[in-house]
Design a protein around this motif. Structure first.
Motif, PDB file in Angstrom:
ATOM      1  N   LEU A 134       0.806  -1.215   0.000  1.00  0.00           N
ATOM      2  CA  LEU A 134       0.000   0.000   0.000  1.00  0.00           C
ATOM      3  C   LEU A 134       0.840   1.266   0.000  1.00  0.00           C
ATOM      4  O   LEU A 134       0.512   2.243  -0.686  1.00  0.00           O
ATOM      5  CB  LEU A 134      -0.936   0.001   1.225  1.00  0.00           C
ATOM      6  CG  LEU A 134      -1.934   1.153   1.345  1.00  0.00           C
ATOM      7  CD1 LEU A 134      -2.918   1.121   0.177  1.00  0.00           C
ATOM      8  CD2 LEU A 134      -2.693   1.062   2.671  1.00  0.00           C
ATOM      9  N   LEU A 135       1.950   1.262   0.762  1.00  0.00           N
ATOM     10  CA  LEU A 135       2.716   2.482   0.955  1.00  0.00           C
ATOM     11  C   LEU A 135       4.146   2.408   0.419  1.00  0.00           C
ATOM     12  O   LEU A 135       4.871   3.398   0.479  1.00  0.00           O
ATOM     13  CB  LEU A 135       2.772   2.824   2.453  1.00  0.00           C
ATOM     14  CG  LEU A 135       1.421   3.005   3.158  1.00  0.00           C
ATOM     15  CD1 LEU A 135       1.643   3.257   4.650  1.00  0.00           C
ATOM     16  CD2 LEU A 135       0.642   4.165   2.544  1.00  0.00           C
ATOM     17  N   GLY A 136       4.555   1.254  -0.059  1.00  0.00           N
ATOM     18  CA  GLY A 136       5.918   1.120  -0.570  1.00  0.00           C
ATOM     19  C   GLY A 136       6.972   1.117   0.516  1.00  0.00           C
ATOM     20  O   GLY A 136       8.125   1.514   0.285  1.00  0.00           O
ATOM     21  N   VAL A 137       6.609   0.654   1.690  1.00  0.00           N
ATOM     22  CA  VAL A 137       7.551   0.621   2.808  1.00  0.00           C
ATOM     23  C   VAL A 137       8.637  -0.421   2.552  1.00  0.00           C
ATOM     24  O   VAL A 137       8.346  -1.549   2.151  1.00  0.00           O
ATOM     25  CB  VAL A 137       6.810   0.317   4.128  1.00  0.00           C
ATOM     26  CG1 VAL A 137       7.797   0.016   5.249  1.00  0.00           C
ATOM     27  CG2 VAL A 137       5.914   1.486   4.497  1.00  0.00           C
ATOM     28  N   LYS A 138       9.875  -0.035   2.816  1.00  0.00           N
ATOM     29  CA  LYS A 138      11.007  -0.948   2.655  1.00  0.00           C
ATOM     30  C   LYS A 138      11.772  -1.023   3.968  1.00  0.00           C
ATOM     31  O   LYS A 138      11.992  -0.003   4.623  1.00  0.00           O
ATOM     32  CB  LYS A 138      11.951  -0.445   1.555  1.00  0.00           C
ATOM     33  CG  LYS A 138      11.295  -0.331   0.190  1.00  0.00           C
ATOM     34  CD  LYS A 138      12.278   0.253  -0.819  1.00  0.00           C
ATOM     35  CE  LYS A 138      11.608   0.402  -2.185  1.00  0.00           C
ATOM     36  NZ  LYS A 138      12.547   1.026  -3.178  1.00  0.00           N
ATOM     37  N   PRO A 139      12.189  -2.224   4.362  1.00  0.00           N
ATOM     38  CA  PRO A 139      12.996  -2.349   5.589  1.00  0.00           C
ATOM     39  C   PRO A 139      14.260  -1.499   5.497  1.00  0.00           C
ATOM     40  O   PRO A 139      14.869  -1.377   4.437  1.00  0.00           O
ATOM     41  CB  PRO A 139      13.325  -3.851   5.638  1.00  0.00           C
ATOM     42  CG  PRO A 139      12.286  -4.500   4.787  1.00  0.00           C
ATOM     43  CD  PRO A 139      11.945  -3.522   3.713  1.00  0.00           C
TER      44      PRO A 139
ATOM     45  N   ARG B 189       3.910   2.019  17.193  1.00  0.00           N
ATOM     46  CA  ARG B 189       4.755   2.974  16.468  1.00  0.00           C
ATOM     47  C   ARG B 189       6.200   2.476  16.382  1.00  0.00           C
ATOM     48  O   ARG B 189       6.848   2.544  15.340  1.00  0.00           O
ATOM     49  CB  ARG B 189       4.666   4.337  17.161  1.00  0.00           C
ATOM     50  CG  ARG B 189       5.332   5.505  16.406  1.00  0.00           C
ATOM     51  CD  ARG B 189       6.741   5.799  16.915  1.00  0.00           C
ATOM     52  NE  ARG B 189       6.781   6.036  18.341  1.00  0.00           N
ATOM     53  CZ  ARG B 189       6.727   7.241  18.904  1.00  0.00           C
ATOM     54  NH1 ARG B 189       6.593   8.311  18.160  1.00  0.00           N
ATOM     55  NH2 ARG B 189       6.819   7.361  20.219  1.00  0.00           N
ATOM     56  N   ASP B 190       6.724   1.931  17.484  1.00  0.00           N
ATOM     57  CA  ASP B 190       8.091   1.418  17.473  1.00  0.00           C
ATOM     58  C   ASP B 190       8.235   0.252  16.496  1.00  0.00           C
ATOM     59  O   ASP B 190       9.237   0.136  15.781  1.00  0.00           O
ATOM     60  CB  ASP B 190       8.500   0.961  18.873  1.00  0.00           C
ATOM     61  CG  ASP B 190       8.758   2.126  19.810  1.00  0.00           C
ATOM     62  OD1 ASP B 190       8.753   3.281  19.345  1.00  0.00           O
ATOM     63  OD2 ASP B 190       8.949   1.886  21.015  1.00  0.00           O
ATOM     64  N   ALA B 191       7.221  -0.618  16.473  1.00  0.00           N
ATOM     65  CA  ALA B 191       7.267  -1.753  15.545  1.00  0.00           C
ATOM     66  C   ALA B 191       7.232  -1.278  14.094  1.00  0.00           C
ATOM     67  O   ALA B 191       7.891  -1.858  13.225  1.00  0.00           O
ATOM     68  CB  ALA B 191       6.107  -2.708  15.824  1.00  0.00           C
TER      69      ALA B 191
ATOM     70  N   ALA C 148      10.073  -1.765  11.049  1.00  0.00           N
ATOM     71  CA  ALA C 148       9.732  -2.343   9.743  1.00  0.00           C
ATOM     72  C   ALA C 148      10.034  -1.399   8.588  1.00  0.00           C
ATOM     73  O   ALA C 148       9.838  -1.763   7.421  1.00  0.00           O
ATOM     74  CB  ALA C 148       8.253  -2.714   9.715  1.00  0.00           C
ATOM     75  N   GLY C 149      10.497  -0.166   8.882  1.00  0.00           N
ATOM     76  CA  GLY C 149      10.815   0.789   7.830  1.00  0.00           C
ATOM     77  C   GLY C 149       9.724   1.788   7.541  1.00  0.00           C
ATOM     78  O   GLY C 149       9.844   2.578   6.593  1.00  0.00           O
ATOM     79  N   ALA C 150       8.655   1.759   8.318  1.00  0.00           N
ATOM     80  CA  ALA C 150       7.574   2.728   8.134  1.00  0.00           C
ATOM     81  C   ALA C 150       7.804   3.932   9.038  1.00  0.00           C
ATOM     82  O   ALA C 150       8.518   3.856  10.042  1.00  0.00           O
ATOM     83  CB  ALA C 150       6.227   2.091   8.442  1.00  0.00           C
ATOM     84  N   PHE C 151       7.197   5.023   8.659  1.00  0.00           N
ATOM     85  CA  PHE C 151       7.203   6.232   9.481  1.00  0.00           C
ATOM     86  C   PHE C 151       5.809   6.398  10.064  1.00  0.00           C
ATOM     87  O   PHE C 151       4.809   6.313   9.337  1.00  0.00           O
ATOM     88  CB  PHE C 151       7.565   7.450   8.631  1.00  0.00           C
ATOM     89  CG  PHE C 151       7.633   8.738   9.420  1.00  0.00           C
ATOM     90  CD1 PHE C 151       8.848   9.196   9.903  1.00  0.00           C
ATOM     91  CD2 PHE C 151       6.489   9.474   9.689  1.00  0.00           C
ATOM     92  CE1 PHE C 151       8.918  10.369  10.636  1.00  0.00           C
ATOM     93  CE2 PHE C 151       6.548  10.641  10.419  1.00  0.00           C
ATOM     94  CZ  PHE C 151       7.760  11.096  10.897  1.00  0.00           C
ATOM     95  N   ALA C 152       5.705   6.626  11.364  1.00  0.00           N
ATOM     96  CA  ALA C 152       4.399   6.816  12.005  1.00  0.00           C
ATOM     97  C   ALA C 152       4.509   7.968  12.994  1.00  0.00           C
ATOM     98  O   ALA C 152       5.426   8.017  13.804  1.00  0.00           O
ATOM     99  CB  ALA C 152       3.965   5.539  12.724  1.00  0.00           C
TER     100      ALA C 152
ATOM    101  N   SER D 218       3.567   6.303   6.727  1.00  0.00           N
ATOM    102  CA  SER D 218       4.079   6.358   5.367  1.00  0.00           C
ATOM    103  C   SER D 218       5.405   5.627   5.318  1.00  0.00           C
ATOM    104  O   SER D 218       5.917   5.170   6.341  1.00  0.00           O
ATOM    105  CB  SER D 218       4.268   7.814   4.913  1.00  0.00           C
ATOM    106  OG  SER D 218       5.361   8.400   5.595  1.00  0.00           O
ATOM    107  N   ALA D 219       5.973   5.534   4.128  1.00  0.00           N
ATOM    108  CA  ALA D 219       7.341   5.036   4.014  1.00  0.00           C
ATOM    109  C   ALA D 219       8.287   6.077   4.601  1.00  0.00           C
ATOM    110  O   ALA D 219       8.003   7.276   4.560  1.00  0.00           O
ATOM    111  CB  ALA D 219       7.692   4.764   2.557  1.00  0.00           C
TER     112      ALA D 219
END
Length: 530
Positions: free
Chosen positions: A28-33, A388-390, A394-398, A454-455
């Motif tokens: 969905l968001l293109g998140v990359k580790p 949020r920490d998890a 995982a490479g996401a921004f929250a 987001s990523a």
């Protein structure tokens, strides 16, 4: 126990994201580790303390021993910045530019006064530190060359309890769970349960005008405060000697929300209530956020008002963030919005308010979902910061932001902030997921609490800084306040200056000059540093 230095809360409670959620973030968001996690604490390049020997000796004398003036690297790192996502990203990558030169641990009001005198004598900036949960830059002063953190953890007692007047006097370093336990021994509760409840302190609640999840029934923390004591470099300020007074302007209001810029809160007298005999939380479904907001307004204005009243928008409901601990568990989410209504009190009062409120909610288009969604919310009400920490791992921004306005402006403010966040982050190449809920209601208006995922992108702090700027501009343009309960800190300061206006800021500067002539208390927080 100390909070996790590189994240939120108790490390034992941290859990990784389910594979299904990681897959959703990727698709969905293109998140990359982003590879390895935080830098190890022992690998941080923490500079030696720059505290001058004369100042060190004076502080040791003021606090009665070397043990209360800590300059070791680990203690100083644990008092660096707060818990906003930019704070965590910086420290996870090894940025210790904002590390204090020493951490001071006073035992009482007189020792705080003594420390403030030493700091004034040596020109040493000081940052009051309670639970360390600030998410608005409230623990990162602008003058970072050499400053000290004043940790209030030793000031953690229940000083007085008046069961006839239903008041309690608490010290500032008392964490909320311990405060509730001490009050419960006498049959009372404060009833203040913000998301930071497990780690935040009484002094922090007062200094930031905190608002708890049961605010619909118990009120905000600043409404609970009857009196308080403030230690300043110029002496002691005592405010409040009766439940209400017409003896001039209320000086409590100068201290509440002052975020350590005027002095250090050393005791707070608060209103308390009997521990409720019954507590019931239930879920409701609404076809749209607009219809749900109308229902909440009806209850806030005409009653009966539940103790807890909150509404997730369509996106937050779909993702399941209304119940953070259930995300990824396969729980089916329906279209529309989920509301939670909670009732606390006597058995009779709870049943009566619940029945009457249900009639209003149905009339406004609500469908009851039973107690199971309410129980899930109550069980996971403090889980979101761990989530949020998890996400960061995982490479996401929250990140989150919040505001408040009058009911008539809620739709426009909601749309303006969503649009600003979506446009800015999409333009930066990191399409976001923007969610929102109403969690605090009043007769005349409500708060809006936004969560953004987001990523991370190449420079996550920079991309959030742009988005936050756009959101802050949208908030002021749409008639909202720059903060409903997170506070001003440094992140909101420039917009607070505009919201308060030149004359208002000049008046506050005059107060600061009188109480803190050298400008050493939390410089740059709340007000621009001179």
């Amino acid at each position: 126990m100390d909070m996790l230095w590189s994240g939120w809360g108790d490390p034992a409670k941290a859990t990784p994201l389910p594979d299904t959620v990681i897959g959703l973030l990727r698709d969905l968001l293109g998140v990359k580790p982003r590879g390895a996690g935080p830098v190890a604490l022992e690998d941080l390049a923490v500079p030696e303390s720059a505290l001058a020997p004369a100042a060190h000796r004076a502080l040791v004398a003021a606090l009665g021993g070397e043990a209360q003036v800590r300059t070791d690297a680990e203690t100083r790192v644990r008092h660096t910045r707060g818990k906003s996502t930019p704070d965590l990203l910086r420290i996870r990558e090894g940025d210790v530019a904002a590390v204090p030169a020493a951490v001071l641990l006073p035992a009482d009001h007189d020792e705080v006064l003594a420390v403030l005198r030493v700091c004034a004598e040596h020109g040493l900036p000081l940052v009051p530190f309670g639970g360390g949960t600030s998410v608005v830059g409230g623990l990162a002063p602008e003058r970072r060359d050499t400053f000290v953190a004043l940790d209030l953890r030793r000031m953690d007692g229940l000083l007085d309890l008046d069961p006839v007047s239903r008041t309690a006097t608490l010290q500032p370093g008392l964490r909320a769970p311990r405060a509730e336990a001490l009050l419960a021994e006498h049959g009372f509760t404060l009833g203040h349960f913000p998301q930071s409840y497990e780690w935040a302190t009484i002094g922090g609640f007062a200094a930031t005008r905190s608002s708890g999840q049961a605010s619909a029934g118990h009120g905000r923390f600043d409404e609970m405060v009857l009196s308080l004591t403030l230690a300043t470099p110029e002496g002691t300020l005592d405010t409040g000697r009766a439940p209400r007074s017409a003896a001039g302007p209320d000086l409590r209001q100068l201290v509440l929300g002052s975020e350590g810029a005027f002095g250090v809160i050393t005791s707070v007298t608060v209103r308390i209530r009997p521990v409720p005999r019954a507590a019931v939380y239930e879920g409701w479904h609404f076809p749209s956020f607009e219809e749900g907001a109308t229902a909440l307004r009806r209850l806030a204005q005409d009653g009966p008002r539940p103790t807890v009243l909150r509404l997730s928008d369509e996106t937050e409901t779909l993702i399941g963030l209304a119940h953070p601990d259930a995300i990824g568990s396969g729980t089916r989410q329906t279209a529309g919005c989920t509301a939670v209504a909670g009732y606390e009190g006597t058995d009779e009062d709870t049943a009566y308010r619940r029945e009457r409120a249900a009639a209003v909610l149905r009339e406004c288009g609500g469908t009851p979902l039973g107690e199971e969604p309410g129980r899930r919310w109550a069980h996971g009400r403090y889980s979101a910061p761990y989530l949020r920490d998890a996400l960061l791992d995982a490479g996401a921004f929250a990140e989150t932001l919040e505001t408040a306005t009058f009911w008539s402006r809620v739709p426009g403010l909601y749309a303006a902030v969503r649009d600003a966040l979506t446009a800015t982050l999409t333009g930066a190449g990191t399409p976001p997921l923007v969610m929102c809920h109403i969690s605090h209601v009043y007769e005349n208006g409500a708060s809006l609490y936004f969560t953004v995922v987001s990523a991370q992108g190449e420079d996550p702090v920079a991309h959030w800084t742009r988005a936050k700027y756009a959101a802050n501009e949208a908030i002021l343009a749409a008639g909202g306040t720059i903060s409903h309960h997170h506070g001003v800190g440094t992140d909101h300061r420039d917009w607070y200056v505009r919201e308060a206006g030149p004359l208002g800021i000049d008046a506050l500067r005059a107060v600061k000059r009188r109480l803190d002539p050298a400008g050493l208390l939390n410089p740059g927080v709340l007000l621009p540093a001179d």
